[in-house]
Each structure stands twice: as structure tokens, then as C-alpha cells.
Design an enzyme around this catalytic site. Structure first.
Site, PDB file in Angstrom:
ATOM      1  N   SER A 114       0.862  -1.178   0.000  1.00  0.00           N
ATOM      2  CA  SER A 114       0.000   0.000   0.000  1.00  0.00           C
ATOM      3  C   SER A 114       0.903   1.234   0.000  1.00  0.00           C
ATOM      4  O   SER A 114       1.694   1.429   0.920  1.00  0.00           O
ATOM      5  CB  SER A 114      -0.877  -0.035   1.256  1.00  0.00           C
ATOM      6  OG  SER A 114      -1.649   1.135   1.365  1.00  0.00           O
ATOM      7  N   LYS A 152      -0.976  -0.865  -4.455  1.00  0.00           N
ATOM      8  CA  LYS A 152      -2.194  -0.113  -4.104  1.00  0.00           C
ATOM      9  C   LYS A 152      -1.794   1.337  -3.884  1.00  0.00           C
ATOM     10  O   LYS A 152      -0.876   1.614  -3.106  1.00  0.00           O
ATOM     11  CB  LYS A 152      -2.807  -0.743  -2.854  1.00  0.00           C
ATOM     12  CG  LYS A 152      -3.728   0.149  -2.042  1.00  0.00           C
ATOM     13  CD  LYS A 152      -4.499  -0.675  -1.025  1.00  0.00           C
ATOM     14  CE  LYS A 152      -4.680   0.042   0.295  1.00  0.00           C
ATOM     15  NZ  LYS A 152      -5.382  -0.789   1.299  1.00  0.00           N
ATOM     16  N   LEU A 153      -2.485   2.229  -4.580  1.00  0.00           N
ATOM     17  CA  LEU A 153      -2.202   3.657  -4.441  1.00  0.00           C
ATOM     18  C   LEU A 153      -3.275   4.297  -3.586  1.00  0.00           C
ATOM     19  O   LEU A 153      -4.470   4.206  -3.893  1.00  0.00           O
ATOM     20  CB  LEU A 153      -2.182   4.341  -5.814  1.00  0.00           C
ATOM     21  CG  LEU A 153      -1.143   3.842  -6.817  1.00  0.00           C
ATOM     22  CD1 LEU A 153      -1.267   4.641  -8.120  1.00  0.00           C
ATOM     23  CD2 LEU A 153       0.275   3.967  -6.253  1.00  0.00           C
ATOM     24  N   LYS A 154      -2.856   4.972  -2.537  1.00  0.00           N
ATOM     25  CA  LYS A 154      -3.792   5.777  -1.752  1.00  0.00           C
ATOM     26  C   LYS A 154      -4.156   6.992  -2.598  1.00  0.00           C
ATOM     27  O   LYS A 154      -3.259   7.630  -3.183  1.00  0.00           O
ATOM     28  CB  LYS A 154      -3.124   6.223  -0.450  1.00  0.00           C
ATOM     29  CG  LYS A 154      -2.910   5.090   0.543  1.00  0.00           C
ATOM     30  CD  LYS A 154      -4.225   4.589   1.110  1.00  0.00           C
ATOM     31  CE  LYS A 154      -4.008   3.666   2.295  1.00  0.00           C
ATOM     32  NZ  LYS A 154      -5.294   3.192   2.842  1.00  0.00           N
ATOM     33  N   ASP A 196      -7.068   3.058  -3.116  1.00  0.00           N
ATOM     34  CA  ASP A 196      -7.783   3.076  -1.831  1.00  0.00           C
ATOM     35  C   ASP A 196      -8.001   4.533  -1.440  1.00  0.00           C
ATOM     36  O   ASP A 196      -7.040   5.282  -1.250  1.00  0.00           O
ATOM     37  CB  ASP A 196      -6.971   2.359  -0.749  1.00  0.00           C
ATOM     38  CG  ASP A 196      -7.729   2.248   0.576  1.00  0.00           C
ATOM     39  OD1 ASP A 196      -8.905   2.670   0.637  1.00  0.00           O
ATOM     40  OD2 ASP A 196      -7.137   1.733   1.544  1.00  0.00           O
ATOM     41  N   ASN A 243     -10.078   5.514   1.236  1.00  0.00           N
ATOM     42  CA  ASN A 243     -10.447   5.704   2.649  1.00  0.00           C
ATOM     43  C   ASN A 243     -11.561   6.736   2.821  1.00  0.00           C
ATOM     44  O   ASN A 243     -11.442   7.670   3.618  1.00  0.00           O
ATOM     45  CB  ASN A 243      -9.214   6.090   3.485  1.00  0.00           C
ATOM     46  CG  ASN A 243      -8.239   4.947   3.658  1.00  0.00           C
ATOM     47  OD1 ASN A 243      -7.148   4.971   3.072  1.00  0.00           O
ATOM     48  ND2 ASN A 243      -8.612   3.931   4.409  1.00  0.00           N
ATOM     49  N   GLU A 275     -10.924   0.780  -3.661  1.00  0.00           N
ATOM     50  CA  GLU A 275     -11.258   0.401  -2.288  1.00  0.00           C
ATOM     51  C   GLU A 275     -11.904   1.591  -1.573  1.00  0.00           C
ATOM     52  O   GLU A 275     -11.352   2.691  -1.549  1.00  0.00           O
ATOM     53  CB  GLU A 275      -9.963  -0.029  -1.582  1.00  0.00           C
ATOM     54  CG  GLU A 275     -10.134  -0.492  -0.139  1.00  0.00           C
ATOM     55  CD  GLU A 275      -8.797  -0.928   0.473  1.00  0.00           C
ATOM     56  OE1 GLU A 275      -7.824  -1.149  -0.286  1.00  0.00           O
ATOM     57  OE2 GLU A 275      -8.723  -1.033   1.697  1.00  0.00           O
ATOM     58  N   ASP A 315     -13.824  -1.745   2.432  1.00  0.00           N
ATOM     59  CA  ASP A 315     -12.960  -1.954   3.596  1.00  0.00           C
ATOM     60  C   ASP A 315     -13.754  -1.491   4.830  1.00  0.00           C
ATOM     61  O   ASP A 315     -14.426  -2.297   5.490  1.00  0.00           O
ATOM     62  CB  ASP A 315     -11.651  -1.168   3.395  1.00  0.00           C
ATOM     63  CG  ASP A 315     -10.733  -1.127   4.610  1.00  0.00           C
ATOM     64  OD1 ASP A 315     -11.122  -1.633   5.672  1.00  0.00           O
ATOM     65  OD2 ASP A 315      -9.617  -0.572   4.519  1.00  0.00           O
ATOM     66  N   LYS A 331     -10.117  -7.318   7.148  1.00  0.00           N
ATOM     67  CA  LYS A 331      -9.158  -6.975   8.205  1.00  0.00           C
ATOM     68  C   LYS A 331      -9.706  -7.548   9.494  1.00  0.00           C
ATOM     69  O   LYS A 331     -10.754  -7.097   9.976  1.00  0.00           O
ATOM     70  CB  LYS A 331      -9.045  -5.455   8.369  1.00  0.00           C
ATOM     71  CG  LYS A 331      -8.279  -4.752   7.280  1.00  0.00           C
ATOM     72  CD  LYS A 331      -8.208  -3.263   7.578  1.00  0.00           C
ATOM     73  CE  LYS A 331      -7.574  -2.530   6.417  1.00  0.00           C
ATOM     74  NZ  LYS A 331      -7.731  -1.074   6.562  1.00  0.00           N
ATOM     75  N   GLY A 341      -4.443  -4.641   5.823  1.00  0.00           N
ATOM     76  CA  GLY A 341      -3.448  -4.450   6.877  1.00  0.00           C
ATOM     77  C   GLY A 341      -3.705  -3.169   7.631  1.00  0.00           C
ATOM     78  O   GLY A 341      -4.439  -2.285   7.163  1.00  0.00           O
TER      79      GLY A 341
HETATM   80  O1  OSB Z   1      -7.289   1.558   4.507  1.00  0.00           O
HETATM   81  O2  OSB Z   1      -6.201  -0.195   4.134  1.00  0.00           O
HETATM   82  C1  OSB Z   1      -6.313   0.851   4.744  1.00  0.00           C
HETATM   83  C2  OSB Z   1      -3.230   1.432   6.925  1.00  0.00           C
HETATM   84  C3  OSB Z   1      -3.814   1.938   8.068  1.00  0.00           C
HETATM   85  C4  OSB Z   1      -5.175   2.137   8.090  1.00  0.00           C
HETATM   86  C5  OSB Z   1      -5.951   1.805   6.986  1.00  0.00           C
HETATM   87  C6  OSB Z   1      -5.373   1.277   5.837  1.00  0.00           C
HETATM   88  C7  OSB Z   1      -3.988   1.112   5.811  1.00  0.00           C
HETATM   89  C8  OSB Z   1      -3.273   0.641   4.628  1.00  0.00           C
HETATM   90  C9  OSB Z   1      -1.910  -0.003   4.838  1.00  0.00           C
HETATM   91  O3  OSB Z   1      -3.657   0.791   3.489  1.00  0.00           O
HETATM   92  C10 OSB Z   1      -2.039  -1.474   4.939  1.00  0.00           C
HETATM   93  C11 OSB Z   1      -0.779  -2.147   5.446  1.00  0.00           C
HETATM   94  O4  OSB Z   1       0.148  -2.313   4.659  1.00  0.00           O
HETATM   95  O5  OSB Z   1      -0.747  -2.530   6.622  1.00  0.00           O
HETATM   96 MG    MG Z   2      -8.429   0.520   3.035  1.00  0.00          MG
END
Ligand code: OSB
Ligand code: MG
Length: 366
Positions: free
Chosen positions: A135, A161-163, A188, A190, A213, A238, A262, A290
Site C-alpha cells: 500500500s 495499491k495507491l492511496k 484506496d 479511505n 477500495e 474496507d 481486516k 493491513g
Molecule cells: O485503509 O487499508 C487501509 C493502513 C492503516 C489504516 C488503513 C489502511 C492502511 C493501509 C496499509 O492501506 C495497509 C498495510 O500495509 O498494513
Molecule cells: Mg483501506
């Protein structure tokens, strides 16, 4: 099983590089470990709550509080305790799934260590290694992002995976797709978008992404179903998937074609397995998300990712992606994969000297 002690251990681990998402930048992981002992064995687990309630409503001080005042007292009073009964004993307490997951997982670890069974065997794992994705956080510039992705691909990660967030979406995704060609690529957000942004997200259909995501709010499940009709790119949820029931509902509504599982978000590995089963029964691929876990949480996540329905690479990256010094022996990439531990329980040991040097507090609750 009888619990003879329950301890909360807090530790502060600097991240190898700052991790920026639409909800903020993490530079240090405030880790909360749950340590239980029984007459036969001991168990360790990592509660995945972050420092601030910005990914979900839980946060690490809140998790410690509810464990101390509500969850551990209930568990301590329970008769005939088994890991399978923990969720039932804790059920009267609403929500707080990350805190509950930490406690259930520590009890499960103790139980499995006493029985000589691994998490993978107990959960129904069918693989001895799992593909590792990574990520990649929001960066200050596209060249900086391309350097980071280049480095991860060189290490062997099999999926990127690109935020994303409004203002950091089309250009970075286009640049990564153009530069690296036919890689497995996903985004992703969020929860950073709303349905009004559908045209913007539709432009990303050009880049043949595995999925987006959680583009929108945790509670906007129907909105995701609407968005899914407007996009060619599948939706993965998620934050919205807090239980097997939530997964079944989201699938029935057409809100997601893929699910990120998760264990912390859903109350533990046993509920995570039920979500896996619901998804498999509905033909929905799943992958293991994760929460920047140390080796303690990563070990159990690798075991979960060994289940048959986990057909997409997870955010189960090597220790070095997160920490210069992990709390366990480091997880390393081998040809883009992590090896699923086979020893009893999680199959990993907390390194006492490392924990002692990084711990900020230890509190005995029982
Ligand atoms: O949205 O998946 C998520 C990390 C912290 C909180 C939320 C997310 C994440 C990640 C990193 O995307 C995932 C990892 O490599 O642990
Ligand atoms: Mg996520």
C-alpha cells in the site's frame, strides 16, 4: 481454559517512511499488544486501533480503556472460557471490534499454542506462502511516487495499491500505469469521495484497475451500489465491512464485487473467517487488508490470507516496508511472497529485548 493474567503492553515504533492517507499522515505506530497467560501457555495479539479515530471510530487509548473497564472484566468472570466463546461473552458490549479482536486473538493464540496447532491450520489455510502487495501512501509529487513504486516492484511486490484523494487521483494513477505497464494496480480512497465525484472516478476506468477500495463513507453502502453501476472498475469495501452480516448485506445490495478483510475491523479472526465464507459462497474474491501491523499481527494475517477464498494479493508486506526493527523476527519477501508460519499459535515470538526497548508502558489488568 483459565486466564491467569492479562496485560496490555504499549510500544512506540517509528515507521520506516511516513505513510500519508486521506485521513492523515502516520509517522509512528503506537502499538497496543494484549498478552494473556493460562496455566498451560501464553498468548499474544496486536490490537490494530490507530492513535486517532480517523480511519474508524476506534483509537488506541479508547481500545485500552474499553479493554480495561469492560472487556477484560467480563472475560475474567466467564466460566468455561474458550477462544470460540470469547465473542459471545463480549457481545453485550457494543462495537469496539478492534479491542475485542485483540483480546480474542490473544486467547486464541494461547489456546492454539497449548494444542500445538497453528493459526493457519486452525482457520483452514490451504497455502504455505501468500502473495504480498504493498500500500503506497500519498506523496508530495508524482516523481516521488514513481520512485517509491519502482523500489517496491524491484523488491518483488506483486501488486501496488495507491492511496488516493481528491486532487491526488488521475495524475498519479495515470503516471504509475504508464511507467510500469501491466502491473496489478488498485486504489484506496479511505472514504474521501462522495457520489458527486462519480465522473472523476469514471475517468480512472481508463487504467484497468483491479478495483477502487472504499471510495465513499463507511455508512454509505447504498451509495457504493449506485457508484458501482456508473463505473467499469469494480468496488471493494474496507471500512463498511464490519461483520459477516454487513458483508452479506453489501453483497446483496450490489455495493461491492470484492471485499478487504481486516480481522481487527471485524472483531477477530473467527469473524474474519465467516466473512471469507460468506464471500466464497457469493463468488466474491477477498484479500487480507493491513493496519501497519508489527510481526505479531502480521503472522496471524498471513495465516488468514492462506484460506482458499483469498485469491487477490493482500496488504501483507514484509517487515521492512513498515519498521527498521520489528517486534518479531522479520517477515521477508521471497519471490514476492510471505511464508505462512507453521509453529503453534501465530508461530512467531515477541523478541523480549526489542519489546523492552520500545515499550512505553505495561499494565496488568488481571
Ligand atoms: O485503509 O487499508 C487501509 C493502513 C492503516 C489504516 C488503513 C489502511 C492502511 C493501509 C496499509 O492501506 C495497509 C498495510 O500495509 O498494513
Ligand atoms: Mg483501506
Amino acid at each position: 481454559m483459565k486466564l491467569t493474567s492479562v496485560e496490555l503492553v504499549r510500544a512506540s515504533l517509528p515507521l520506516a517512511s511516513p505513510f500519508r492517507t486521506s485521513f492523515g499522515t502516520q509517522t509512528v505506530r503506537q502499538v497496543l499488544l494484549v498478552h494473556v497467560t493460562t496455566p498451560e501457555s501464553e498468548g499474544w495479539a496486536e490490537c490494530v486501533a490507530l492513535e486517532d479515530p480517523l480511519y474508524s471510530s476506534e483509537y488506541v487509548d479508547g481500545a485500552a480503556h474499553v479493554l480495561r473497564h469492560h472487556l477484560v472484566p467480563r472475560l475474567a468472570a466467564a466460566q468455561g472460557l474458550t477462544a470460540a466463546r470469547v465473542a459471545t461473552v463480549l457481545h453485550p458490549v457494543k462495537g469496539h471490534r478492534m479491542a475485542k479482536a485483540g483480546l480474542e486473538t490473544a486467547v486464541l493464540d494461547a489456546e492454539l499454542r497449548a494444542a500445538g496447532t497453528s493459526f493457519s491450520t486452525h482457520l483452514g489455510g490451504v497455502r504455505d506462502r501468500v502473495p504480498a502487495g504493498v500500500s503506497v501512501g500519498i506523496m508530495d509529487s508524482v516523481p516521488q511516487l514513481l520512485d517509491a513504486v519502482d523500489g517496491y516492484l524491484a523488491e518483488g511486490y506483486v501488486r501496488i495499491k495507491l492511496k488516493i484523494e481528491p486532487g491526488w487521483d488521475y495524475e498519479p494513477v495515470r503516471a504509475v500505469r504508464e511507467r510500469f505497464g501491466d502491473i496489478l494496480l488498485q486504489t484506496d480512497a479511505n472514504t474521501a469521495y462522495t457520489l458527486k465525484d462519480w465522473k472523476l472516478l469514471q475517468r480512472l476506468d481508463a487504467f484497468d484497475l483491479l478495483f477502487h477500495e472504499q471510495p465513499m463513507d463507511e455508512e454509505d453502502v447504498r451509495g457504493h451500489a449506485e457508484l458501482a453501476k456508473l463505473l467499469a472498475t469494480p468496488i471493494c469495501l474496507d471500512e463498511s465491512i464490519v461483520s459477516a452480516r454487513a458483508a452479506a448485506d453489501a453483497i446483496a445490495l450490489g455495493a461491492c464485487a470484492v471485499v478487504n478483510i481486516k480481522p481487527g475491523r471485524v472483531g477477530g479472526y473467527l469473524e474474519a473467517r465467516r466473512i471469507h465464507d460468506v464471500c466464497v459462497a457469493n463468488g466474491i474474491p477477498v484479500w487480507c487488508g493491513g493496519m501497519l501491523e508489527t510481526g505479531v499481527g502480521r503472522a496471524a494475517n498471513a495465516a488468514l490470507a492462506a484460506l482458499p477464498g483469498f485469491t487477490l494479493p493482500g496488504d501483507v508486506s514484509a517487515s521492512s516496508r513498515y519498521y527498521a526493527q520489528d517486534l518479531t523476527a522479520p517477515f521477508v519477501l521471497d519471490d514476492g511472497h510471505l511464508t505462512v508460519p507453521t509453529g503453534p499459535g501465530t508461530g512467531v515470538e515477541v523478541l523480549p529485548d526489542v519489546l523492552a526497548s520500545l515499550a512505553t508502558s505495561t499494565e496488568r489488568l488481571l
